[in-house]
Design a protein around this motif. Structure first.
Motif: not given
Length: 103
Positions: A88-103
Motif C-alpha cells: 500500500y502506497n502512501l499518496e503524497g508521501g511524507i511531505i503530506d504526512w500529518h502524523g508524527e515524524v521521528k528524528k
C-alpha cells in the motif's frame, strides 16, 4: 498494489495484525525524519533493494512511503512483481504526512 490517502493508509495499518512500514527513501532522507516503526529499504540502491524485497515475507501487509509518493508507488509495483500481494502506497508521501515524524 493500492494508492491510499493518509487516513486509509493509517487505518489499514492499524487494522492489520501482520504489517510492516517500509520507507524507500535514501538514508539521508530517512535521517531527516521518518514514520515510527519504518524499515528503510532504499529504492535508489537498485540491486540491494531487490535483494531486500525478495527476502520479505510474502504474506505480510506492507505500508510503503517515500518523500512524495512516486518512488513508493514504483516500489509497490516492484514488490507486487516479487510476489507480495498487499503493498500500500502512501499518496503524497511524507511531505503530506500529518502524523508524527521521528528524528
Amino acid at each position: 498494489m493500492e494508492n491510499l490517502n493518509e487516513k486509509k493508509w493509517v487505518d489499514g495499518l492499524k487494522a492489520s495484525e501482520n504489517s510492516e512500514i517500509i520507507d524507500v527513501r535514501t538514508p539521508e532522507e530517512f535521517n531527516e525524519g521518518y514514520i515510527e516503526g519504518a524499515k528503510l529499504i532504499n529504492i535508489q540502491d537498485t540491486s540491494r533493494f531487490m535483494d531486500q524485497i525478495e527476502q520479505l515475507p510474502k504474506d505480510k501487509d506492507y505500508y510503503v512511503y517515500c518523500r512524495s509518493g512516486r518512488r513508493s508507488e514504483m516500489a509497490c509495483q516492484i514488490m507486487e512483481k516479487a510476489g507480495i500481494k498487499n503493498a500500500y502506497n502512501l499518496e503524497g508521501g511524507i511531505i503530506d504526512w500529518h502524523g508524527e515524524v521521528k528524528k
